[in-house]
Design a protein around this motif. Structure first.
Motif, PDB file in Angstrom:
ATOM      1  N   MET A   1      -6.740  11.284  25.040  1.00 25.23           N
ATOM      2  CA  MET A   1      -6.840  10.434  23.903  1.00 25.23           C
ATOM      3  C   MET A   1      -7.851  10.984  23.005  1.00 25.23           C
ATOM      4  O   MET A   1      -8.788  10.822  23.040  1.00 25.23           O
ATOM      5  N   GLY A   2      -8.010  11.427  22.172  1.00 28.33           N
ATOM      6  CA  GLY A   2      -9.080  12.125  21.606  1.00 28.33           C
ATOM      7  C   GLY A   2     -10.289  11.335  21.542  1.00 28.33           C
ATOM      8  O   GLY A   2     -10.579  10.766  20.596  1.00 28.33           O
ATOM      9  N   VAL A   3     -11.072  11.317  22.520  1.00 23.72           N
ATOM     10  CA  VAL A   3     -12.274  10.546  22.491  1.00 23.72           C
ATOM     11  C   VAL A   3     -12.916  10.916  21.209  1.00 23.72           C
ATOM     12  O   VAL A   3     -13.768  11.747  21.153  1.00 23.72           O
ATOM     13  N   LEU A   4     -12.486  10.320  20.169  1.00 22.02           N
ATOM     14  CA  LEU A   4     -12.883  10.828  18.884  1.00 22.02           C
ATOM     15  C   LEU A   4     -14.319  11.025  18.787  1.00 22.02           C
ATOM     16  O   LEU A   4     -14.792  11.904  18.135  1.00 22.02           O
ATOM     17  N   SER A   5     -15.045  10.138  19.262  1.00 20.32           N
ATOM     18  CA  SER A   5     -16.414  10.364  18.976  1.00 20.32           C
ATOM     19  C   SER A   5     -16.748  11.628  19.674  1.00 20.32           C
ATOM     20  O   SER A   5     -17.768  12.215  19.496  1.00 20.32           O
ATOM     21  N   SER A   6     -15.831  12.050  20.520  1.00 26.72           N
ATOM     22  CA  SER A   6     -16.172  13.224  21.231  1.00 26.72           C
ATOM     23  C   SER A   6     -15.812  14.466  20.504  1.00 26.72           C
ATOM     24  O   SER A   6     -15.424  15.403  21.079  1.00 26.72           O
ATOM     25  N   LEU A   7     -15.909  14.557  19.300  1.00 28.76           N
ATOM     26  CA  LEU A   7     -15.700  15.822  18.685  1.00 28.76           C
ATOM     27  C   LEU A   7     -16.839  16.034  17.835  1.00 28.76           C
ATOM     28  O   LEU A   7     -17.026  15.304  16.950  1.00 28.76           O
ATOM     29  N   ILE A   8     -17.490  16.995  18.026  1.00 32.73           N
ATOM     30  CA  ILE A   8     -18.519  17.209  17.100  1.00 32.73           C
ATOM     31  C   ILE A   8     -18.862  18.623  16.971  1.00 32.73           C
ATOM     32  O   ILE A   8     -18.795  19.374  17.832  1.00 32.73           O
ATOM     33  N   PRO A   9     -19.389  18.886  15.871  1.00 33.61           N
ATOM     34  CA  PRO A   9     -19.732  20.199  15.475  1.00 33.61           C
ATOM     35  C   PRO A   9     -20.443  20.872  16.568  1.00 33.61           C
ATOM     36  O   PRO A   9     -20.105  20.775  17.653  1.00 33.61           O
ATOM     37  N   LEU A  10     -21.316  21.615  16.243  1.00 29.01           N
ATOM     38  CA  LEU A  10     -22.110  22.392  17.123  1.00 29.01           C
ATOM     39  C   LEU A  10     -22.069  21.854  18.498  1.00 29.01           C
ATOM     40  O   LEU A  10     -21.652  22.482  19.393  1.00 29.01           O
ATOM     41  N   ILE A 399     -10.796   2.549  23.383  1.00 26.71           N
ATOM     42  CA  ILE A 399     -10.522   2.607  24.830  1.00 26.71           C
ATOM     43  C   ILE A 399      -9.697   3.862  25.091  1.00 26.71           C
ATOM     44  O   ILE A 399      -8.633   4.048  24.508  1.00 26.71           O
ATOM     45  N   PHE A 400     -10.202   4.742  25.965  1.00 28.53           N
ATOM     46  CA  PHE A 400      -9.498   6.008  26.175  1.00 28.53           C
ATOM     47  C   PHE A 400      -9.063   6.250  27.608  1.00 28.53           C
ATOM     48  O   PHE A 400      -8.288   7.166  27.871  1.00 28.53           O
ATOM     49  N   GLY A 401      -9.551   5.460  28.594  1.00 28.79           N
ATOM     50  CA  GLY A 401      -9.216   5.735  29.981  1.00 28.79           C
ATOM     51  C   GLY A 401      -8.891   4.492  30.772  1.00 28.79           C
ATOM     52  O   GLY A 401      -9.558   3.461  30.641  1.00 28.79           O
ATOM     53  N   VAL A 402      -7.850   4.581  31.611  1.00 28.88           N
ATOM     54  CA  VAL A 402      -7.480   3.517  32.545  1.00 28.88           C
ATOM     55  C   VAL A 402      -7.328   4.179  33.913  1.00 28.88           C
ATOM     56  O   VAL A 402      -6.415   4.991  34.119  1.00 28.88           O
ATOM     57  N   ALA A 406      -5.999   9.345  31.141  1.00 26.76           N
ATOM     58  CA  ALA A 406      -6.581   9.498  29.810  1.00 26.76           C
ATOM     59  C   ALA A 406      -5.470   9.257  28.792  1.00 26.76           C
ATOM     60  O   ALA A 406      -4.469   9.975  28.774  1.00 26.76           O
ATOM     61  N   ILE A 407      -5.608   8.229  27.973  1.00 25.86           N
ATOM     62  CA  ILE A 407      -4.575   7.893  26.999  1.00 25.86           C
ATOM     63  C   ILE A 407      -4.430   9.046  26.008  1.00 25.86           C
ATOM     64  O   ILE A 407      -5.410   9.528  25.449  1.00 25.86           O
ATOM     65  N   SER A 408      -3.199   9.487  25.798  1.00 20.62           N
ATOM     66  CA  SER A 408      -2.970  10.743  25.080  1.00 20.62           C
ATOM     67  C   SER A 408      -3.223  10.638  23.588  1.00 20.62           C
ATOM     68  O   SER A 408      -3.713  11.582  22.974  1.00 20.62           O
ATOM     69  N   ASP A 409      -2.880   9.526  22.969  1.00 17.95           N
ATOM     70  CA  ASP A 409      -3.036   9.388  21.523  1.00 17.95           C
ATOM     71  C   ASP A 409      -4.204   8.481  21.184  1.00 17.95           C
ATOM     72  O   ASP A 409      -4.480   7.513  21.888  1.00 17.95           O
ATOM     73  N   ASP A 410      -4.853   8.810  20.096  1.00 18.60           N
ATOM     74  CA  ASP A 410      -5.885   7.928  19.565  1.00 18.60           C
ATOM     75  C   ASP A 410      -5.329   7.310  18.286  1.00 18.60           C
ATOM     76  O   ASP A 410      -4.421   6.494  18.339  1.00 18.60           O
ATOM     77  N   ILE A 411      -5.822   7.724  17.151  1.00 18.45           N
ATOM     78  CA  ILE A 411      -5.263   7.270  15.880  1.00 18.45           C
ATOM     79  C   ILE A 411      -4.288   8.337  15.403  1.00 18.45           C
ATOM     80  O   ILE A 411      -4.661   9.511  15.263  1.00 18.45           O
ATOM     81  N   VAL A 412      -3.050   7.965  15.153  1.00 16.29           N
ATOM     82  CA  VAL A 412      -2.023   8.920  14.750  1.00 16.29           C
ATOM     83  C   VAL A 412      -1.781   8.788  13.252  1.00 16.29           C
ATOM     84  O   VAL A 412      -1.329   7.743  12.787  1.00 16.29           O
ATOM     85  N   PRO A 413      -2.061   9.823  12.470  1.00 14.74           N
ATOM     86  CA  PRO A 413      -1.833   9.736  11.025  1.00 14.74           C
ATOM     87  C   PRO A 413      -0.360   9.609  10.671  1.00 14.74           C
ATOM     88  O   PRO A 413       0.527   9.925  11.470  1.00 14.74           O
ATOM     89  N   SER A 414      -0.107   9.150   9.467  1.00  8.18           N
ATOM     90  CA  SER A 414       1.253   9.041   8.916  1.00  8.18           C
ATOM     91  C   SER A 414       2.177   8.250   9.827  1.00  8.18           C
ATOM     92  O   SER A 414       3.340   8.572   9.992  1.00  8.18           O
ATOM     93  N   SER A 415       1.625   7.211  10.417  1.00 10.44           N
ATOM     94  CA  SER A 415       2.402   6.387  11.339  1.00 10.44           C
ATOM     95  C   SER A 415       2.690   5.040  10.702  1.00 10.44           C
ATOM     96  O   SER A 415       1.795   4.374  10.198  1.00 10.44           O
ATOM     97  N   TYR A 416       3.971   4.605  10.753  1.00 10.76           N
ATOM     98  CA  TYR A 416       4.340   3.314  10.181  1.00 10.76           C
ATOM     99  C   TYR A 416       3.843   2.163  11.050  1.00 10.76           C
ATOM    100  O   TYR A 416       3.792   1.024  10.614  1.00 10.76           O
TER     101      TYR A 416
END
Length: 834
Positions: A1-10, A399-402, A406-416
């Motif tokens: 799930m892209g633990v989004l907060s988990s992406l960060i630069p350096l 929420i990313f894990g059960v 690990a849930i595969s999708d987080d926020i999916v752009p261009s989604s209806y």
């Protein structure tokens, strides 16, 4: 799930690095004005659902700058146009929609001085990375008709991004930024200066051309650069504004025009510290208010963006001379309380004019920091800074894990079906009912200090109010919060990924491990590091191992399954309260003596902070709520831990398109049973209606045929046969009797009933035959006699009649009536009956 907060630069960490070829092909460089305009035009064609382009001339009616020799790439226009664009997910958040109105807004300004080309390069490269990542993450789109083609494109673009140092986690994080924010980018506000490579716009310094703390109203809004930004601010509610310039490495913020601290000094200081850490490398950027750092601390644009709407004694309408592009309407520099309240930062960076180090600065350095990035033009460092500033504009919980899933999708752009309410059922996990507990993991992003976070659970069957489906996520949860049970997490507080000390609780403790934790390379540090997010740089340059992609913080709670039954659907949401210290004023003397005024500080600390302008809306809150996750208690192998349902891009399923299943959130304890019962009753009702219609059709058809026969015998009948053909409540019951004889008719198995003695005997015969429930031997004999008469005198044949057939019984009744009442019947035959 892209633990989004988990992406960060350096600290984005010790992350994947690309091959030498990929790095070379993506080396950053400075952008000239023509490249900026040409690229914006290409993006409009390539990413029509993610970008909206405009010029200040077309949108606001401003004149162009320069003469016909300037900016030839702007086509037929004389002079230079002021180009800008908006990055937004226009599919998930359509223009004019409720969700679009609530998107948090960020401003990136590349340059106010035309000869400073670092800023345009930073904001254009950052925008390119966002657009590419979001476009890739959006595929395959569930509503796409060419599913196989989109799967191929999705796999190809993901592979390409990985080869250039953008791993899956960062791709999802970047896509989240695009799909949950509105980013307005002005690459070169001073379009004329950028084309001419001149510092000023004509004779005016755009950075000091704003109506804040100036000497006279004629000394502002003289440049098209200032007017362009002014028009943009008038129709937006920015929470963060970043402006780039060239100089010594440091970050400045308000006040520049006053010698004291600002009311928002605490929020300013926390964010600036985070942005400094995120830069990485050997020398992090220093940070301080402009009045303590800069040699010339005036900084009109910076202070104007922060305070023009509320620091009225220092702001007044501009009345530039008409020689300045024909003058400017003073009402446009008179501001309402909604607008200029952004935390505004001026980021200054050194540039190596000789070009040294440019070949080592590329896309991979955005997520894989290196010390030698300090040398060269440092575009990747400032891209990280711009992205993190955009991240911090609004908190979020995910929420990313059960269990081990690990849930595969987080926020999916261009989604209806973009997430946005309590009825979102796009993230579903089945767990074994045989387990005693289920472990849930979530993260908190867009913030630095996590004051409190909790998990909430409710049975779907308890959600009876379907009106929550039309509410935003926050209002929907508040409407049904009493139904949910709070599950405490341990700990209940922590720090964000971009905080000085990094993510806490540490992602090392994750159970679901969305992506594999790195062993032996770039360990996650529990102490403060020299890089953003608390991650040390890799000790080696070997990239044979998988990177650390789960970068937390990670919170955890356990749900007791003993309270639930097989088939129960559990709705889970996580909440968080963050950065509550931002509501405080600094302990040192500040000016003016008011509480914090910025939108950024108030949006997460003050529920009464509410503003709306030009279709944009702000509503402060204390609690930030995750998109729901549905957990189904199912009969699956307990060793499986869990199974994610309806995965969008599932390699194990051959990348087949997920079946569009409907998951109902409202109903009885077993929603499926409830709706099955409704379906059964609907089917029974439909069958009953069909049978009734068929019965009426048959009855009406038969009566219609009798009516047709009566029309053929106009003299026949009296009131007995003139009743309405259908429906007839007095119709006789069916009979099993059969009349069959070669010589005539006889009746079998018919019960005899009394009949009226005062009627003509032939009328009695008609009635007897009509109701089919009497036996009158004399009448039968007479009928046989008359049939024989007909056969002898008129050549008529004897009719065989089957009384089990209603139509034949009706025929004989009508025939007898006609014969009895007809004056044309042969006398010898009718006389024999009298």
């Amino acid at each position: 799930m892209g633990v989004l907060s988990s992406l960060i630069p350096l600290a984005f960490g010790c992350l994947l690095a690309p091959t030498a070829n990929a790095m070379g092909s993506d080396s950053f460089g400075l952008w000239d004005a023509a490249k900026v305009v040409d690229t914006i035009t290409q993006w409009k064609l390539k990413y029509p659902d993610l970008i909206d382009t405009a010029t200040a001339q077309s949108l606001y009616g401003l004149p162009s700058s320069g003469n016909k020799q300037d900016c030839p790439y702007d086509g037929k226009h004389v002079g230079c146009l002021n180009h800008f664009f908006t990055i937004q997910d226009f599919i998930s958040h359509k223009k004019g929609s409720e969700s679009s109105a609530s998107l948090p807004e960020v401003l990136w300004t590349g340059s106010l001085h035309g000869d400073e080309t670092l800023g345009p390069a930073v904001v254009m490269e950052a925008a390119a990375l966002l657009l590419e990542a979001a476009s890739c993450e959006a595929k395959p789109r569930l509503h796409a008709s060419n599913w196989d083609v989109e799967v191929s494109e999705a796999l190809a673009c993901r592979t390409d991004l990985r080869s250039r140092g953008v791993d899956d986690t960062h791709r999802q994080w970047l896509a989240r930024l695009v799909s949950t924010r509105r980013i307005v980018v002005v690459p070169n506000a001073n379009a004329l200066g950028h084309f001419r490579k001149e510092h000023l716009e004509g004779t005016v310094d755009p950075a000091e051309d704003f109506p804040y703390n100036i000497k006279s109203p004629e000394a502002c809004m003289r440049s098209l650069a200032a007017r362009t930004l002014n028009e943009i601010f008038r129709t937006h509610i920015f929470q963060v504004a970043i402006s780039f310039k060239e100089g010594e490495d440091h970050i400045e913020y308000s006040w520049g025009s006053q010698e004291y601290l600002s009311p928002d000094a605490i929020a300013y200081d926390r964010v600036a510290e985070s942005l400094s850490n995120v830069v990485g490398g050997r020398n992090m950027y220093s940070f301080a208010p402009s009045n303590r750092k800069s040699v010339n601390p005036k900084m009109a644009f910076q202070d104007w963006a922060y305070a023009a709407s509320w620091e009225n004694p220092r702001t007044f309408p501009c009345t530039p001379d008409r020689d300045s592009y024909g003058g400017y309407d003073p009402s446009k520099s008179s501001y309402s309380v909604e607008t200029n309240r952004a935390l505004s930062f001026t980021v200054s960076s050194r540039v190596d004019t000789a070009g040294a180090g440019r070949k080592t600065d590329n896309v991979s350095n955005v997520s894989h920091a290196k010390d030698n990035v300090d040398q060269g033009i440092s575009i990747s460092r400032n891209i990280r800074l711009a992205l993190v500033a955009t991240e911090l504009v609004e908190p979020y919980v995910s929420i990313f894990g059960v269990n081990n899933v690990a849930i595969s999708d987080d926020i999916v752009p261009s989604s209806y079906y973009q997430s946005g309410d309590m009825c979102d059922v796009s993230r579903v996990v089945a767990v074994p009912g045989a387990l005693s507990t289920v472990i849930i993991e979530w993260t908190v992003g867009g913030s630095l200090n996590i004051s409190q976070t909790d998990l909430w659970v409710a049975k779907a069957s308890d959600l009876q109010d379907e009106s929550i489906c039309s509410m935003n996520l926050n209002d929907g949860f508040e409407a049904v919060k009493s139904i949910f049970t709070k599950i405490d997490s341990l700990p209940r507080s922590g720090s964000g990924f971009f905080s000085t000390n990094g993510p806490d609780p540490s992602p090392k403790e994750s159970v679901s491990k969305p992506f594999s934790l790195l062993e032996g390379r770039g360990a996650v540090s529990d102490a403060k590091s020299n890089a953003m997010g608390g991650i040390y740089n890799a000790p080696t340059d070997s990239h044979s191992l998988t990177s650390v992609n789960l970068l937390g913080p990670v919170f955890r709670a356990e749900i007791d399954l003993g309270d639930y039954q097989l088939g129960d659907q559990l709705i889970l949401v996580a909440t968080a309260t963050v950065d509550q210290e931002w509501i405080n004023v600094p302990s040192e003397y500040h000016q003016p003596l008011v509480h914090p005024q910025s939108h950024l500080a108030n949006m997460r600390t003050n529920p009464q902070h509410e503003f709306e302008i030009s279709g944009k809306r702000l509503q402060g809150r204390l609690d930030w709520i995750s998109v729901p996750v549905v957990v189904i208690v199912d009969e699956i192998d307990k060793h499986a831990g869990g199974i994610e349902l309806y995965k969008r891009l599932d390699k194990n399923d051959g990348y087949e398109k997920p079946k569009e299943e409907t998951l109902y959130l409202f109903g009885s304890s077993s929603n499926n049973d409830f709706f099955l019962m409704i379906a059964i009753w609907l089917i029974i009702g439909a069958v009953a209606v069909v049978l009734i219609c068929l019965f009426i059709f048959l009855v009406c058809g038969r009566s219609g045929r009798r009516a047709t026969r009566r029309q053929r015998h106009p003299t026949a009948g009296d009131g007995v046969f003139n009743s309405q053909p259908c429906p007839d409540k007095s119709r006789r019951p069916s009979t099993k009797s059969r009349v069959s004889s070669k010589n005539g008719l006889f009746f079998d198995n018919i019960q005899e009933q009394g009949k009226s003695s005062k009627r003509h005997p032939d009328d009695d015969l008609v009635d007897d035959l009509r109701f089919d429930n009497v036996r009158v031997k004399d009448a039968v004999d007479r009928r046989i006699e008359r049939d024989q008469c007909d056969q002898t005198m008129h050549g008529r044949g004897v009719v065989e009649i089957d009384l089990s057939d209603d139509d034949e019984k009706d025929d004989i009744i009508d025939f007898e009536s006609n014969m009895i009442h007809s004056s044309s019947y042969p006398p010898v035959c009718s006389g024999g009956l009298v």
